[in-house]
Motif scaffolding. Structure first.
Motif, PDB file in Angstrom:
ATOM      1  N   ALA A  72     -15.268 -49.674-103.745  1.00 57.76           N
ATOM      2  CA  ALA A  72     -15.110 -49.907-105.180  1.00 57.76           C
ATOM      3  C   ALA A  72     -13.840 -50.684-105.510  1.00 57.76           C
ATOM      4  O   ALA A  72     -13.791 -51.441-106.484  1.00 57.76           O
ATOM      5  N   SER A  73     -12.822 -50.515-104.701  1.00 54.44           N
ATOM      6  CA  SER A  73     -11.585 -51.278-104.864  1.00 54.44           C
ATOM      7  C   SER A  73     -11.022 -51.528-103.475  1.00 54.44           C
ATOM      8  O   SER A  73     -10.942 -50.601-102.658  1.00 54.44           O
ATOM      9  N   VAL A  74     -10.679 -52.772-103.181  1.00 50.40           N
ATOM     10  CA  VAL A  74     -10.190 -53.117-101.846  1.00 50.40           C
ATOM     11  C   VAL A  74      -8.829 -53.791-101.951  1.00 50.40           C
ATOM     12  O   VAL A  74      -8.534 -54.492-102.917  1.00 50.40           O
ATOM     13  N   ALA A  75      -8.008 -53.550-100.948  1.00 52.00           N
ATOM     14  CA  ALA A  75      -6.685 -54.167-100.890  1.00 52.00           C
ATOM     15  C   ALA A  75      -6.753 -55.431-100.037  1.00 52.00           C
ATOM     16  O   ALA A  75      -7.474 -55.485 -99.033  1.00 52.00           O
ATOM     17  N   VAL A  76      -6.010 -56.443-100.444  1.00 49.16           N
ATOM     18  CA  VAL A  76      -6.013 -57.740 -99.757  1.00 49.16           C
ATOM     19  C   VAL A  76      -4.804 -57.845 -98.833  1.00 49.16           C
ATOM     20  O   VAL A  76      -3.671 -57.585 -99.245  1.00 49.16           O
ATOM     21  N   ASP A  77      -5.063 -58.217 -97.585  1.00 48.12           N
ATOM     22  CA  ASP A  77      -3.970 -58.458 -96.640  1.00 48.12           C
ATOM     23  C   ASP A  77      -3.496 -59.911 -96.709  1.00 48.12           C
ATOM     24  O   ASP A  77      -2.300 -60.185 -96.724  1.00 48.12           O
ATOM     25  N   GLU A  78      -4.457 -60.855 -96.707  1.00 50.14           N
ATOM     26  CA  GLU A  78      -4.093 -62.270 -96.791  1.00 50.14           C
ATOM     27  C   GLU A  78      -5.238 -63.069 -97.404  1.00 50.14           C
ATOM     28  O   GLU A  78      -6.411 -62.673 -97.334  1.00 50.14           O
ATOM     29  N   CYS A  79      -4.900 -64.171 -98.018  1.00 51.19           N
ATOM     30  CA  CYS A  79      -5.888 -65.038 -98.664  1.00 51.19           C
ATOM     31  C   CYS A  79      -6.116 -66.280 -97.809  1.00 51.19           C
ATOM     32  O   CYS A  79      -5.156 -66.920 -97.372  1.00 51.19           O
ATOM     33  N   ASP A  80      -7.397 -66.622 -97.568  1.00 46.98           N
ATOM     34  CA  ASP A  80      -7.734 -67.771 -96.736  1.00 46.98           C
ATOM     35  C   ASP A  80      -8.157 -68.988 -97.540  1.00 46.98           C
ATOM     36  O   ASP A  80      -8.267 -70.096 -96.999  1.00 46.98           O
ATOM     37  N   ALA A  81      -8.448 -68.812 -98.811  1.00 47.96           N
ATOM     38  CA  ALA A  81      -8.875 -69.932 -99.659  1.00 47.96           C
ATOM     39  C   ALA A  81      -8.172 -69.818-100.991  1.00 47.96           C
ATOM     40  O   ALA A  81      -7.777 -68.735-101.411  1.00 47.96           O
ATOM     41  N   GLY A  82      -8.039 -70.955-101.651  1.00 48.62           N
ATOM     42  CA  GLY A  82      -7.386 -70.958-102.949  1.00 48.62           C
ATOM     43  C   GLY A  82      -8.129 -71.832-103.922  1.00 48.62           C
ATOM     44  O   GLY A  82      -9.108 -72.521-103.568  1.00 48.62           O
ATOM     45  N   THR A  83      -7.684 -71.831-105.154  1.00 53.03           N
ATOM     46  CA  THR A  83      -8.305 -72.665-106.172  1.00 53.03           C
ATOM     47  C   THR A  83      -8.282 -74.137-105.733  1.00 53.03           C
ATOM     48  O   THR A  83      -7.268 -74.642-105.268  1.00 53.03           O
ATOM     49  N   GLY A  84      -9.438 -74.798-105.859  1.00 50.02           N
ATOM     50  CA  GLY A  84      -9.558 -76.201-105.452  1.00 50.02           C
ATOM     51  C   GLY A  84     -10.208 -76.399-104.111  1.00 50.02           C
ATOM     52  O   GLY A  84     -10.650 -77.509-103.776  1.00 50.02           O
ATOM     53  N   ALA A  85     -10.290 -75.322-103.316  1.00 54.55           N
ATOM     54  CA  ALA A  85     -10.895 -75.439-101.991  1.00 54.55           C
ATOM     55  C   ALA A  85     -12.410 -75.611-102.116  1.00 54.55           C
ATOM     56  O   ALA A  85     -13.034 -75.114-103.052  1.00 54.55           O
ATOM     57  N   THR A  86     -12.996 -76.320-101.167  1.00 56.39           N
ATOM     58  CA  THR A  86     -14.449 -76.454-101.105  1.00 56.39           C
ATOM     59  C   THR A  86     -14.965 -75.491-100.043  1.00 56.39           C
ATOM     60  O   THR A  86     -14.468 -75.482 -98.915  1.00 56.39           O
ATOM     61  N   VAL A  87     -15.938 -74.664-100.426  1.00 54.58           N
ATOM     62  CA  VAL A  87     -16.425 -73.639 -99.510  1.00 54.58           C
ATOM     63  C   VAL A  87     -17.948 -73.720 -99.396  1.00 54.58           C
ATOM     64  O   VAL A  87     -18.630 -74.253-100.272  1.00 54.58           O
ATOM     65  N   THR A  88     -18.442 -73.195 -98.307  1.00 51.92           N
ATOM     66  CA  THR A  88     -19.883 -72.996 -98.138  1.00 51.92           C
ATOM     67  C   THR A  88     -20.117 -71.508 -97.928  1.00 51.92           C
ATOM     68  O   THR A  88     -19.188 -70.748 -97.574  1.00 51.92           O
ATOM     69  N   ALA A  89     -21.349 -71.062 -98.151  1.00 51.24           N
ATOM     70  CA  ALA A  89     -21.663 -69.638 -98.004  1.00 51.24           C
ATOM     71  C   ALA A  89     -21.256 -69.139 -96.630  1.00 51.24           C
ATOM     72  O   ALA A  89     -21.584 -69.749 -95.607  1.00 51.24           O
TER      73      ALA A  89
END
Length: 344
Positions: free
Chosen positions: A183-200
């Motif tokens: 229900a709530s998860v803590a984040v250790d590190e972020c791999d993508a940011g605003t502006g990134a192009t991603v695929t499923a």
């Protein structure tokens, strides 16, 4: 002419006045009580009123926990990330939106089974039921029957509408749902940011390892009753053995400040408070009213009869006692029962 002697008269008047005063003094001594009423010895107090107050039996406890493996948060669809509220040490919560792709908000849901396909009305399956269970937990008034009906779609529309998307739904696209394992998860590190192009399937973030178990070491002298663990203002259910088994409770612990601080310090335990789920009403009596004390039990005398009580604590010079289940609290107890009193 006869001369009156004022000296004689004066002496007589003085004598008369003295006699009157003496008579009054004697009368006062005879008619007045031996001592002022205020100085009389008061009658002995033999009983004391019984007070009452709620009691949650709050205790400090040590909670041991175990961690599972870290989880990678994956993108549900293709496109450009137009918003991603991700920060190391932050949290992502089910029912909110942390991610937008191509300007469309993505609904975060903590489902038992990740949504692996697009759903249309009347679809059935465990994944449909998992979506319904989480929507219900979030407060949506829906039936959990494993069938994607209008009721479930309306609930999803309300959720997306709250996120700013007012489109009507005739199904659920998997690319619009971001799955998280709790229900709530803590984040250790972020791999993508605003502006990134991603695929499923592309990694978005690494989530902190979740708790696989947690258990509080409970004292032996607890008042009987169901208990909760108080963590960051939340009351999480505890088993009678002190174990935390509820999935939502383990999730809340995972993202709590106490667990995160413990993990940062390379510890596997923390200290917090355990208390009764529903406080009980206890009696408040003077210490002298409790006799025949043995461990945490004793008895008080009510209307001449001894009644057993459990001693649950003391506070401000008063003793806190608990009468048997279903027993009404008496109005008063004997203040100084005989030391030979027994509880039967």
């Amino acid at each position: 002419m006869t001369r009156v002697s004022w000296r004689v008269l004066g002496g007589t008047a003085v004598a008369t006045a003295a006699a009157v005063a003496a008579g009054a003094a004697i009368a006062a001594l005879v008619l007045s009580p031996a001592s002022p009423q205020a100085l009389e010895t008061p009658s002995a107090i033999s009983s004391a009123p019984v007070g009452s107050q709620p009691f949650d039996d709050a205790r400090s406890v040590t909670v041991e926990f175990a961690l599972g493996g870290a989880t990678t948060l994956a993108s549900p669809g293709d496109g450009r990330v137009t918003s991603f509220t991700c920060a190391a040490g932050g949290t992502i919560t089910s029912g909110d939106s942390a991610l937008s792709i191509d300007g469309a908000p993505i609904l975060t849901l903590a489902t038992r089974i990740p949504l692996w396909r697009d759903l249309v009305e009347e679809d059935t399956g465990d994944d449909v039921r998992a979506v319904q269970q989480e929507l219900s937990r979030l407060g949506e008034p829906i039936t959990v029957d494993g069938v994607l009906g209008r009721e479930t779609l309306d609930a999803l529309e309300r959720r997306f509408r709250d996120l700013g998307d007012r489109a009507e739904l005739d199904g659920v696209a998997a690319s619009r749902i971001l799955w998280i394992p709790a229900a709530s998860v803590a984040v250790d590190e972020c791999d993508a940011g605003t502006g990134a192009t991603v695929t499923a399937g592309d990694p978005l973030a690494v989530l902190a390892a979740g708790l696989t178990s947690a258990s509080a070491e409970l004292p032996e002298d607890l008042v009987p009753g169901q208990r909760v663990l108080v963590v960051d203002g939340e009351r999480l259910p505890l088993g009678t053995d002190g174990a935390v088994t509820d999935t939502a409770a383990l999730s809340a612990l995972t993202s709590s400040s106490l667990v995160r601080e413990a993990i940062a310090g390379e510890a596997t335990s923390f200290t917090t408070t355990a208390e009764l789920t529903d406080p009980i009403e206890i009696a408040v009596v003077p210490p002298s009213a409790v006799v025949a004390i043995s461990g945490a039990t004793g008895c008080v005398v009510v209307d001449g009869s001894a009644r057993p009580v459990d001693i649950v604590g003391s506070q401000l010079g008063q003793t806190l006692v608990r009468f048997g289940d279903g027993e009404n609290l008496p109005e008063s107890v004997t203040l100084h029962p005989s030391e030979s009193t027994t509880c039967g």
